[in-house]
Design a protein around this motif. Sequence first.
Motif, PDB file in Angstrom:
ATOM      1  N   ILE A  98       0.827  -1.212   0.000  1.00  0.00           N
ATOM      2  CA  ILE A  98       0.000   0.000   0.000  1.00  0.00           C
ATOM      3  C   ILE A  98       0.864   1.266   0.000  1.00  0.00           C
ATOM      4  O   ILE A  98       0.745   2.140   0.838  1.00  0.00           O
ATOM      5  CB  ILE A  98      -0.998   0.007   1.176  1.00  0.00           C
ATOM      6  N   HIS A  99       1.796   1.323  -0.931  1.00  0.00           N
ATOM      7  CA  HIS A  99       2.698   2.473  -1.115  1.00  0.00           C
ATOM      8  C   HIS A  99       3.606   2.726   0.082  1.00  0.00           C
ATOM      9  O   HIS A  99       4.039   3.855   0.315  1.00  0.00           O
ATOM     10  CB  HIS A  99       1.920   3.747  -1.449  1.00  0.00           C
ATOM     11  N   GLY A 100       3.928   1.693   0.832  1.00  0.00           N
ATOM     12  CA  GLY A 100       4.829   1.866   1.960  1.00  0.00           C
ATOM     13  C   GLY A 100       5.553   0.570   2.275  1.00  0.00           C
ATOM     14  O   GLY A 100       5.465  -0.410   1.533  1.00  0.00           O
ATOM     15  N   ILE A 101       6.275   0.582   3.395  1.00  0.00           N
ATOM     16  CA  ILE A 101       6.954  -0.630   3.828  1.00  0.00           C
ATOM     17  C   ILE A 101       6.014  -1.433   4.717  1.00  0.00           C
ATOM     18  O   ILE A 101       5.111  -0.860   5.350  1.00  0.00           O
ATOM     19  CB  ILE A 101       8.289  -0.325   4.543  1.00  0.00           C
TER      20      ILE A 101
ATOM     21  N   ASP B 196       7.053  -1.145 -12.882  1.00  0.00           N
ATOM     22  CA  ASP B 196       7.327   0.255 -12.561  1.00  0.00           C
ATOM     23  C   ASP B 196       7.961   0.456 -11.191  1.00  0.00           C
ATOM     24  O   ASP B 196       8.081   1.569 -10.708  1.00  0.00           O
ATOM     25  CB  ASP B 196       6.061   1.104 -12.703  1.00  0.00           C
ATOM     26  N   GLY B 197       8.419  -0.611 -10.573  1.00  0.00           N
ATOM     27  CA  GLY B 197       9.197  -0.486  -9.346  1.00  0.00           C
ATOM     28  C   GLY B 197       8.375  -0.296  -8.093  1.00  0.00           C
ATOM     29  O   GLY B 197       7.157  -0.216  -8.122  1.00  0.00           O
ATOM     30  N   ALA B 198       9.078  -0.246  -7.002  1.00  0.00           N
ATOM     31  CA  ALA B 198       8.477  -0.091  -5.671  1.00  0.00           C
ATOM     32  C   ALA B 198       8.897   1.258  -5.108  1.00  0.00           C
ATOM     33  O   ALA B 198       9.397   1.371  -4.003  1.00  0.00           O
ATOM     34  CB  ALA B 198       8.936  -1.236  -4.770  1.00  0.00           C
ATOM     35  N   GLY B 199       8.699   2.290  -5.907  1.00  0.00           N
ATOM     36  CA  GLY B 199       9.203   3.612  -5.574  1.00  0.00           C
ATOM     37  C   GLY B 199       8.714   4.176  -4.263  1.00  0.00           C
ATOM     38  O   GLY B 199       9.469   4.828  -3.533  1.00  0.00           O
ATOM     39  N   TYR B 200       7.458   3.965  -3.943  1.00  0.00           N
ATOM     40  CA  TYR B 200       6.923   4.506  -2.684  1.00  0.00           C
ATOM     41  C   TYR B 200       7.590   3.842  -1.488  1.00  0.00           C
ATOM     42  O   TYR B 200       8.034   4.508  -0.553  1.00  0.00           O
ATOM     43  CB  TYR B 200       5.407   4.324  -2.609  1.00  0.00           C
TER      44      TYR B 200
END
Length: 178
Positions: free
Chosen positions: A79-82, A114-118
């Motif tokens: 969810i856009h975090g660790i 597209d990666g795990a940028g967040y």
Amino acid sequence: MKILAISGSLRSQSTNTVILREALKLAPTNVETVLFEGLADLPHFNPDLDTDTPPKAVQEFRALLKSSQALLVCSPEYIHGIPGSLKNAFDWIARSGELDGMPVGIINATPSMDGAGYAHEALKEVLKVLSNRLVPEAILIVSAVKTKIQNGQIVDSQLKNTLSEALKALTDATQQSK
């Protein structure tokens, strides 16, 4: 020298854990490597329990960090975090200082292209607060990870080379800080 590795995933067949296991095999021969497997055992962080005698799992985690000279973290993006369990582990060491000045490498692995940028940025921010030294050459994003791992092993030679270079950079940074 000892490098401690932490997977941010609790899944038994996690690609993040596979990456760490495989990466640790690529460490220089004079380096001891340990994969921390107690993430799920750490209790929820509670400042009331963070005393001179914290819970046993926390004591063991802190001792393992204290006996290590470098840290390598591999985390998915949730969810856009660790993952909460990984953040919880870092919460337990925020005041105790085990990472002060320690060289740290980060790997974020994701099945997407597209990666795990967040998560990548979130993990970097959390680690910056813990006063360690992020090693730029040991910071990676692994996209399309499921195409690079088969049967619990990395089959992508470029990823193996990149991981080997990252471990060498982490080792070099550790030796320079002595």
